[in-house]
Write a protein that holds these residues in place. Structure first.
Motif, PDB file in Angstrom:
ATOM      1  N   GLU A  39       0.749  -1.761  -0.342  1.00  0.00           N
ATOM      2  CA  GLU A  39      -0.488   0.187   0.023  1.00  0.00           C
ATOM      3  C   GLU A  39       0.323   1.137  -0.415  1.00  0.00           C
ATOM      4  O   GLU A  39       0.362   1.929  -0.740  1.00  0.00           O
ATOM      5  CB  GLU A  39      -0.846  -0.065   1.336  1.00  0.00           C
ATOM      6  N   LEU A  40       2.018   1.066   0.507  1.00  0.00           N
ATOM      7  CA  LEU A  40       3.094   2.852   0.800  1.00  0.00           C
ATOM      8  C   LEU A  40       3.538   2.269  -0.412  1.00  0.00           C
ATOM      9  O   LEU A  40       3.782   3.865  -0.648  1.00  0.00           O
ATOM     10  CB  LEU A  40       4.216   2.004   1.826  1.00  0.00           C
ATOM     11  N   ILE A  41       3.825   1.395  -1.203  1.00  0.00           N
ATOM     12  CA  ILE A  41       3.999   2.054  -2.649  1.00  0.00           C
ATOM     13  C   ILE A  41       3.718   3.058  -3.081  1.00  0.00           C
ATOM     14  O   ILE A  41       3.568   3.690  -4.056  1.00  0.00           O
ATOM     15  CB  ILE A  41       4.363   0.869  -3.499  1.00  0.00           C
ATOM     16  N   PHE A  42       2.116   3.014  -3.541  1.00  0.00           N
ATOM     17  CA  PHE A  42       1.399   2.923  -4.461  1.00  0.00           C
ATOM     18  C   PHE A  42       0.469   4.664  -3.569  1.00  0.00           C
ATOM     19  O   PHE A  42       0.481   5.763  -4.224  1.00  0.00           O
ATOM     20  CB  PHE A  42      -0.502   2.293  -4.913  1.00  0.00           C
ATOM     21  N   LEU A  43       1.524   5.008  -2.863  1.00  0.00           N
ATOM     22  CA  LEU A  43       1.018   6.076  -1.356  1.00  0.00           C
ATOM     23  C   LEU A  43       2.439   7.496  -2.261  1.00  0.00           C
ATOM     24  O   LEU A  43       2.080   8.658  -1.490  1.00  0.00           O
ATOM     25  CB  LEU A  43       0.714   5.971   0.119  1.00  0.00           C
ATOM     26  N   GLY A  44       3.048   6.247  -2.807  1.00  0.00           N
ATOM     27  CA  GLY A  44       4.214   7.468  -2.501  1.00  0.00           C
ATOM     28  C   GLY A  44       5.649   7.618  -1.496  1.00  0.00           C
ATOM     29  O   GLY A  44       6.669   8.708  -2.116  1.00  0.00           O
ATOM     30  N   ILE A  45       5.166   6.694  -0.785  1.00  0.00           N
ATOM     31  CA  ILE A  45       6.437   6.580   0.411  1.00  0.00           C
ATOM     32  C   ILE A  45       7.907   6.165  -0.612  1.00  0.00           C
ATOM     33  O   ILE A  45       8.592   6.889   0.152  1.00  0.00           O
ATOM     34  CB  ILE A  45       6.087   4.900   1.490  1.00  0.00           C
ATOM     35  N   PRO A  46       7.939   5.150  -1.721  1.00  0.00           N
ATOM     36  CA  PRO A  46       9.329   4.730  -1.810  1.00  0.00           C
ATOM     37  C   PRO A  46       9.709   6.282  -2.340  1.00  0.00           C
ATOM     38  O   PRO A  46      11.732   6.528  -2.209  1.00  0.00           O
ATOM     39  CB  PRO A  46       9.151   3.888  -3.252  1.00  0.00           C
ATOM     40  N   LYS A  47       9.385   6.836  -2.967  1.00  0.00           N
ATOM     41  CA  LYS A  47       9.555   7.816  -3.418  1.00  0.00           C
ATOM     42  C   LYS A  47      10.601   8.960  -2.272  1.00  0.00           C
ATOM     43  O   LYS A  47      11.714  10.201  -2.545  1.00  0.00           O
ATOM     44  CB  LYS A  47       8.511   8.947  -4.686  1.00  0.00           C
ATOM     45  N   LEU A  48       9.612   9.262  -2.012  1.00  0.00           N
ATOM     46  CA  LEU A  48       9.565  10.460  -0.596  1.00  0.00           C
ATOM     47  C   LEU A  48      11.079  10.027  -0.079  1.00  0.00           C
ATOM     48  O   LEU A  48      12.196  10.432   0.141  1.00  0.00           O
ATOM     49  CB  LEU A  48       8.442  10.133   0.679  1.00  0.00           C
ATOM     50  N   LEU A  49      11.446   8.547   0.157  1.00  0.00           N
ATOM     51  CA  LEU A  49      12.888   7.790   0.784  1.00  0.00           C
ATOM     52  C   LEU A  49      13.861   7.928  -0.199  1.00  0.00           C
ATOM     53  O   LEU A  49      14.792   8.782   0.358  1.00  0.00           O
ATOM     54  CB  LEU A  49      12.452   6.982   1.619  1.00  0.00           C
ATOM     55  N   PHE A  50      13.670   7.954  -1.368  1.00  0.00           N
ATOM     56  CA  PHE A  50      14.910   8.461  -2.491  1.00  0.00           C
ATOM     57  C   PHE A  50      15.336   9.737  -2.604  1.00  0.00           C
ATOM     58  O   PHE A  50      16.179  10.547  -2.777  1.00  0.00           O
ATOM     59  CB  PHE A  50      14.554   7.728  -4.141  1.00  0.00           C
ATOM     60  N   VAL A  51      13.992  10.577  -2.551  1.00  0.00           N
ATOM     61  CA  VAL A  51      14.080  12.484  -1.965  1.00  0.00           C
ATOM     62  C   VAL A  51      15.468  12.337  -1.169  1.00  0.00           C
ATOM     63  O   VAL A  51      16.188  12.806  -1.313  1.00  0.00           O
ATOM     64  CB  VAL A  51      12.597  12.737  -2.842  1.00  0.00           C
ATOM     65  N   ARG A  52      14.111  12.252  -0.192  1.00  0.00           N
ATOM     66  CA  ARG A  52      15.388  12.140   1.008  1.00  0.00           C
ATOM     67  C   ARG A  52      17.042  11.925   0.973  1.00  0.00           C
ATOM     68  O   ARG A  52      17.593  12.608   2.017  1.00  0.00           O
ATOM     69  CB  ARG A  52      15.173  11.594   1.916  1.00  0.00           C
ATOM     70  N   ASN A  53      16.836  10.801   0.747  1.00  0.00           N
ATOM     71  CA  ASN A  53      18.615  10.176   0.809  1.00  0.00           C
ATOM     72  C   ASN A  53      19.824  10.733  -0.244  1.00  0.00           C
ATOM     73  O   ASN A  53      20.539  11.682  -0.140  1.00  0.00           O
ATOM     74  CB  ASN A  53      18.400   8.834  -0.068  1.00  0.00           C
TER      75      ASN A  53
END
Length: 256
Positions: A39-53
């Motif tokens: 579910e988190l994938i479709f909420l855009g959480i991976p993008k947030l983590l990659f952007v943060r890093n």
């Protein structure tokens, strides 16, 4: 009807024990059930983590240049750019980072903020169809010495040919590189760039500008340092393994 994520969120916020251990669970997705991660994938959480890093990565570079005035960084900035042009280059880099694809098909628990320390882990983590990923490899004493490593990288890149690119960046002339590739029956890269020392650096800067992530491999520390300063992930060849692959060391000029 509540989703699994909503149910779990309710449980967490109502749990005093979890709240007391909030630092333990900060950005730790290993504790989540598999369906919640999906579910988190479709909420855009991976993008947030990659952007943060990646924003943290750029922040460290800017701090070394503009706050600490680290001479090891400044010598490359001033030789191949200037402070105003560098600020503009890195600002555009940040803009590129913020435009990462919203949906990236990777589970949050698989995103390791320290992946950059190891070439193969870094490659694997960012070898996603959604990313514009560029791998840049030097020719002399790199491809010539480790042709099977080059072949391995090409095999990885060709999985997603739409967004992934493999470049040979070299001061050598294009004809000699092409001749070597044909002689040893190696796959062709997307392009061969450089032709001279300054041209090699300018080609690398252009690739960094147009890519979400750039990974650079060379046997010369100077070029690895330049690649690092301008935002790429640079790896220096420091030896070879038993199966004749290069031993690679992540290069940074930051002094802890």
């Amino acid at each position: 009807m509540s989703t699994t994520l909503e149910k779990l969120t309710t449980q967490i916020t109502s749990s005093d024990q979890l709240y007391k251990n909030k630092e333990k669970y900060y950005l730790n997705f290993d504790v989540l059930p598999s369906d919640v991660e999906k579910e988190l994938i479709f909420l855009g959480i991976p993008k947030l983590l990659f952007v943060r890093n990646e924003i943290i990565h750029v922040k460290h570079l800017l701090k070394e240049v503009f706050v600490k005035k680290n001479k090891s960084y400044l010598k490359h900035v001033l030789k191949y750019s200037d402070l105003v042009a560098y600020a503009n280059f890195m600002t555009n880099r940040i803009r590129k980072i913020l435009k990462f694809p919203r949906i990236i098909n990777v589970r949050p628990s698989e995103i390791n903020k320290d992946a950059y320390k190891n070439f193969y882990r870094m490659l694997s983590q960012h070898l996603k169809e959604e990313f514009k990923l560029s791998i840049c490899i030097d020719f002399d004493h790199t491809i010539t010495k480790f042709p099977e490593f080059y072949r391995f990288v090409h095999e990885q890149i060709k999985k997603y040919p739409k967004n992934h690119r493999l470049y040979i960046i070299s001061a050598n002339n294009k004809e000699s590189i092409t001749g070597f590739i044909e002689k040893h029956k190696l796959p062709r890269p997307n392009d061969i760039l450089g032709q001279k020392k300054d041209g090699k650096v300018e080609a690398l800067k252009k690739i960094i500008k147009n890519s979400h992530f750039t990974i650079f491999v060379d046997n010369e520390r100077e070029y690895c340092e330049i690649a690092h300063v301008f935002g790429a992930y640079a790896y220096l060849i420091v030896g070879k393994t038993e199966d004749n692959f290069p031993k690679l060391k992540y290069i940074t000029l930051k002094k802890d």
